[in-house]
Write an enzyme that holds these catalytic residues in place. Structure first.
Site, PDB file in Angstrom:
ATOM      1  N   LYS A 185       0.953  -1.251  -0.020  1.00 42.27           N
ATOM      2  CA  LYS A 185      -0.097  -0.125   0.143  1.00 42.27           C
ATOM      3  C   LYS A 185       1.055   1.126   0.009  1.00 42.27           C
ATOM      4  CE  LYS A 185      -1.743   2.871   1.933  1.00 42.27           C
ATOM      5  NZ  LYS A 185      -1.489   4.329   1.504  1.00 42.27           N
ATOM      6  N   GLY A 238       7.444   5.285   7.588  1.00 39.91           N
ATOM      7  CA  GLY A 238       6.446   6.586   7.471  1.00 39.91           C
ATOM      8  C   GLY A 238       6.602   7.368   9.070  1.00 39.91           C
ATOM      9  N   SER A 239       5.741   7.816   9.492  1.00 38.61           N
ATOM     10  CA  SER A 239       5.653   8.615  10.799  1.00 38.61           C
ATOM     11  C   SER A 239       5.632   7.763  11.906  1.00 38.61           C
ATOM     12  CB  SER A 239       4.469   9.729  10.588  1.00 38.61           C
ATOM     13  OG  SER A 239       3.169   9.106  10.628  1.00 38.61           O
ATOM     14  N   GLU A 241       3.947   8.443  14.376  1.00 38.98           N
ATOM     15  CA  GLU A 241       2.316   8.051  14.964  1.00 38.98           C
ATOM     16  C   GLU A 241       1.820   7.161  14.298  1.00 38.98           C
ATOM     17  OE1 GLU A 241       3.900  10.989  13.641  1.00 38.98           O
ATOM     18  OE2 GLU A 241       4.262  12.039  15.522  1.00 38.98           O
ATOM     19  N   GLY A 243       3.536   4.535  12.765  1.00 37.42           N
ATOM     20  CA  GLY A 243       4.180   3.492  13.335  1.00 37.42           C
ATOM     21  C   GLY A 243       3.667   2.742  14.498  1.00 37.42           C
ATOM     22  N   GLU A 260      10.522   1.864   9.785  1.00 29.31           N
ATOM     23  CA  GLU A 260      11.662   2.950   9.565  1.00 29.31           C
ATOM     24  C   GLU A 260      10.881   4.280   9.814  1.00 29.31           C
ATOM     25  OE1 GLU A 260      14.621   2.442   8.787  1.00 29.31           O
ATOM     26  OE2 GLU A 260      14.473   0.704   7.770  1.00 29.31           O
ATOM     27  N   CYS A 294      13.903  11.167   5.603  1.00 32.24           N
ATOM     28  CA  CYS A 294      13.796  10.817   7.041  1.00 32.24           C
ATOM     29  C   CYS A 294      15.245  10.780   7.563  1.00 32.24           C
ATOM     30  CB  CYS A 294      13.602   9.319   7.122  1.00 32.24           C
ATOM     31  SG  CYS A 294      14.263   8.240   5.987  1.00 32.24           S
ATOM     32  N   GLU A 393      11.219  16.693  14.153  1.00 31.24           N
ATOM     33  CA  GLU A 393      11.252  16.620  12.868  1.00 31.24           C
ATOM     34  C   GLU A 393      10.600  17.644  12.087  1.00 31.24           C
ATOM     35  OE1 GLU A 393      10.089  12.930  10.949  1.00 31.24           O
ATOM     36  OE2 GLU A 393      12.047  12.913  10.002  1.00 31.24           O
TER      37      GLU A 393
HETATM   38  P1  NAD Z   1       2.624   8.605   7.180  1.00 29.05           P
HETATM   39  O1  NAD Z   1       2.961   7.821   8.339  1.00 29.05           O
HETATM   40  O2  NAD Z   1       1.264   9.445   7.408  1.00 29.05           O
HETATM   41  O3  NAD Z   1       2.151   7.831   5.908  1.00 29.05           O
HETATM   42  C1  NAD Z   1       3.073   6.746   5.418  1.00 29.05           C
HETATM   43  C2  NAD Z   1       2.280   5.590   4.934  1.00 29.05           C
HETATM   44  O4  NAD Z   1       1.499   5.220   6.028  1.00 29.05           O
HETATM   45  C3  NAD Z   1       1.105   6.039   3.927  1.00 29.05           C
HETATM   46  O5  NAD Z   1       1.391   5.048   2.860  1.00 29.05           O
HETATM   47  C4  NAD Z   1       0.066   6.156   4.355  1.00 29.05           C
HETATM   48  O6  NAD Z   1      -0.983   6.096   3.496  1.00 29.05           O
HETATM   49  C5  NAD Z   1       0.134   5.020   5.640  1.00 29.05           C
HETATM   50  N1  NAD Z   1      -0.950   5.294   6.711  1.00 29.05           N
HETATM   51  C6  NAD Z   1      -1.296   6.483   7.108  1.00 29.05           C
HETATM   52  N2  NAD Z   1      -2.138   6.266   8.083  1.00 29.05           N
HETATM   53  C7  NAD Z   1      -2.319   5.012   8.208  1.00 29.05           C
HETATM   54  C8  NAD Z   1      -2.800   3.888   9.016  1.00 29.05           C
HETATM   55  N3  NAD Z   1      -3.704   4.552  10.036  1.00 29.05           N
HETATM   56  N4  NAD Z   1      -2.830   2.672   9.044  1.00 29.05           N
HETATM   57  C9  NAD Z   1      -1.900   2.142   8.206  1.00 29.05           C
HETATM   58  N5  NAD Z   1      -1.286   3.009   7.245  1.00 29.05           N
HETATM   59  C10 NAD Z   1      -1.248   4.176   7.267  1.00 29.05           C
HETATM   60  O7  NAD Z   1       3.788   9.381   6.970  1.00 29.05           O
HETATM   61  P2  NAD Z   1       4.145  10.434   5.729  1.00 29.05           P
HETATM   62  O8  NAD Z   1       3.394  11.853   6.039  1.00 29.05           O
HETATM   63  O9  NAD Z   1       3.855   9.763   4.485  1.00 29.05           O
HETATM   64  O10 NAD Z   1       5.696  10.585   5.731  1.00 29.05           O
HETATM   65  C11 NAD Z   1       6.255  11.519   6.650  1.00 29.05           C
HETATM   66  C12 NAD Z   1       7.116  10.764   7.925  1.00 29.05           C
HETATM   67  O11 NAD Z   1       7.488   9.517   7.552  1.00 29.05           O
HETATM   68  C13 NAD Z   1       8.080  11.575   8.250  1.00 29.05           C
HETATM   69  O12 NAD Z   1       8.043  11.405   9.949  1.00 29.05           O
HETATM   70  C14 NAD Z   1       9.488  10.897   7.972  1.00 29.05           C
HETATM   71  O13 NAD Z   1      10.471  10.902   8.719  1.00 29.05           O
HETATM   72  C15 NAD Z   1       8.827   9.425   7.862  1.00 29.05           C
HETATM   73  N6  NAD Z   1       9.719   8.834   6.851  1.00 29.05           N
HETATM   74  C16 NAD Z   1      10.554   7.864   7.473  1.00 29.05           C
HETATM   75  C17 NAD Z   1      11.484   7.162   6.464  1.00 29.05           C
HETATM   76  C18 NAD Z   1      12.419   6.086   7.009  1.00 29.05           C
HETATM   77  O14 NAD Z   1      12.984   5.302   5.865  1.00 29.05           O
HETATM   78  N7  NAD Z   1      12.817   5.954   8.175  1.00 29.05           N
HETATM   79  C19 NAD Z   1      11.348   7.248   5.285  1.00 29.05           C
HETATM   80  C20 NAD Z   1      10.346   8.142   4.748  1.00 29.05           C
HETATM   81  C21 NAD Z   1       9.438   9.189   5.399  1.00 29.05           C
END
Ligand code: NAD
Length: 491
Positions: A185, A238-239, A241, A243, A260, A294, A393
């Site tokens: 996804k 992703g974020s 939260e 995570g 991550e 990130c 961040e």
């Molecule tokens: P996000 O967590 O909102 O989204 C990431 C993914 O999670 C998207 O595909 C989104 O659709 C999905 N998602 C959102 N809500 C969800 C839920 N309730 N259940 C399951 N999946 C859900 O983050 P973002 O806004 O896309 O990215 C920004 C954040 O991600 C920043 O904090 C950044 O540091 C982090 N990030 C980390 C890395 C890494 O490798 N460590 C890489 C990229 C981004």
């Protein structure tokens, strides 16, 4: 991303889900518009997948793993398919780079580099597929013990928008190499390259169900995937939260996960550093991808005795940084969404209200479209340790600068945030570089260099709020497989 209703109502190109070897729309016909951050306009349409669509994809992956041709392939055959996919990505590089740049707003040169890296992930894991060896363990007389590595089964992958193709490649590349079937996804805010590459995977011969990719909202398709009772492992980028939600779902389903998450990665500049060499790298580490990385080097810690000279040199160069459309191909593009632009603007407004001194300001190029999501790159300091810019961040082109006194002070400040992803150490003293590198609480340390997100071959991941588990490199192959110990009593 905008929510629209039916693919049939628009003339924009529709990027279908790839499920069970077929290109399909969402079951209920729901769609989302892809918006170009450079001008804020819709340019393509994708499926708004529901929990039912996710369930169909998980079932297809399960069939592929348990009884389909995918589960019967040898490691060498899987590796060959991955290498072919790498070649297909490379031979569609320009098409994919334009798609990635239009979808994310990143400059074309960055998008081109991302496609090269995406292809390389498939090549790297394709070549590694038949080199994941087990081991034997000396045990009692009359016994032979073999430790073999098994795939988990069906792996779920939730991908962010900042480097869609690269993160897709690193995550599914390693998982497919191990023999898992994948359900992915990607992020609703930028994911078209991943749908296109899933299409290419079918063209190069991946069997149905091995690699399923569905677009959709996080709180719909993402939540359905992470909570699905029939996935065996989940990889999330992703974020923090989200995570936490993923890890809670994994705990309820008793499965493993890699997380991550974000970072507040420091660059430590000791007074003996080569500032001519360091300054452009320090700037690139926060400007690359508009700071939406990130592992962006978002904090620069400078030894007090060299503070004025080093900061002046970095500021002089930082003032030349330019943001523009992806076609202008400048130092950075627009932020990925209006929401991300507002988030960065919010941090900057608070910093200004807190009276933080601005050391240098980049510029938004003349002539960018009025509805693009641009922010002005900023370098601020000295930033007090308790300030949000010292520990939160931003995920934007905002560089926080702060002084330190000595080695112990540098280590304390560098490790003093909730995050721990990457660090950079700049010094000509080899012993000090190793002492400081060893003291960093994070997953990667660069000495006299910095690779924001770089290094396909290099294990990557965080500690603390930056997450756990490792992707990239050979280590990812251990995340996406599990050991099984076979004890044979042959007398
Ligand atoms: P996000 O967590 O909102 O989204 C990431 C993914 O999670 C998207 O595909 C989104 O659709 C999905 N998602 C959102 N809500 C969800 C839920 N309730 N259940 C399951 N999946 C859900 O983050 P973002 O806004 O896309 O990215 C920004 C954040 O991600 C920043 O904090 C950044 O540091 C982090 N990030 C980390 C890395 C890494 O490798 N460590 C890489 C990229 C981004």
């Amino acid at each position: 991303m905008n929510i629209t209703s039916k693919a049939a109502e628009t003339t924009l190109r529709f990027y279908a889900n790839i499920v069970d070897g077929k290109a399909v729309p969402a079951g209920d016909g729901g769609t989302l518009d892809a918006l170009c951050p450079s001008d804020g306009k819709p340019f393509a349409v994708m499926a708004r997948s529901s929990a039912g669509d996710v369930d169909a994809a998980v079932k297809a992956a399960r069939r592929a793993f348990e009884s389909g041709p995918w589960g019967r392939l040898t490691a060498t055959e899987r590796g060959r398919l991955l290498c072919r996919l790498g070649e297909a990505v490379a031979s569609h590089a320009e098409e994919l780079a334009v798609l990635e740049a239009t979808d994310t707003g990143k400059p074309m040169k960055q998008a081109r580099a991302d496609i090269v890296a995406g292809a390389r992930y498939f090549e790297f894991y394709g070549s590694a597929a038949d080199k994941v060896h087990g081991e034997t363990i000396p045990f009692l007389n009359g016994y032979t013990v073999a430790v073999v590595r098994d795939p988990h089964g069906v792996t779920g992958h939730i991908i962010p928008w900042n480097y869609p193709l690269q993160i897709f490649g690193r995550s599914v590349g390693a998982s497919l190499a191990c023999g898992n079937a994948c359900v992915v996804k990607p992020a609703e805010d930028a994911c078209l390259s991943t749908l296109r590459v899933a299409e290419l995977a079918l063209e190069v011969g991946f069997p149905p169900g091995a690699l399923n990719v569905l677009s959709g909202l996080g709180e719909e398709a993402g939540e359905a995937l992470s909570n699905h009772p029939d996935i065996d492992f989940i990889s999330f980028t992703g974020s923090p939260e989200v995570g936490t939600l993923i890890q809670s779902a994994a705990a309820r389903n008793h499965i493993g996960c890699t997380l991550e998450l974000g970072g507040k990665s420091p660059q430590l500049l000791f007074s003996d550093a080569d500032i001519e060499k360091a300054a452009p790298v320090v700037i690139n580490a926060i400007v690359q991808n508009g700071g939406q990385t990130c592992s962006a080097g978002s904090r620069v810690l400078v030894q007090r005795s060299a503070y004025d000279a080093f900061v002046a040199e970095i500021a002089r160069r930082f003032a030349k940084v330019r943001a523009g459309t992806h076609q202008m191909d400048l130092d950075l593009g627009a932020m990925v969404t209006k929401g991300q632009q507002a988030r960065v603007d919010g941090f900057v407004a608070r910093a200004r209200a807190d009276g933080l001194p601005v050391l240098a300001e980049g510029r938004i190029a003349d002539g960018v479209p009025a509805h693009g999501y641009y922010v002005t790159p900023l370098m601020l300091g000295p930033v007090p340790l308790g300030n949000a810019l010292a520990c939160d961040e931003v995920f934007g082109p905002v560089l926080s600068v702060m002084p330190f006194e000595d080695e112990a002070d540098a280590i304390r400040i560098a490790n003093g945030t909730p995050y721990g992803l990457v660090a950079g150490v700049w010094t000509r003293d080899a012993a000090r570089s190793m002492r400081v590198a060893r003291a960093m609480r994070c997953g990667q340390v660069f000495v006299n260099g910095y690779g924001a997100g770089g290094g396909i071959e290099l294990p990557f991941g965080g500690v603390k709020k930056s997450g756990h588990g490792r992707e990239k490199g050979f280590e990812a192959l251990y995340e996406f497989s599990a050991s099984k110990t076979i004890v044979l009593n042959h007398g």
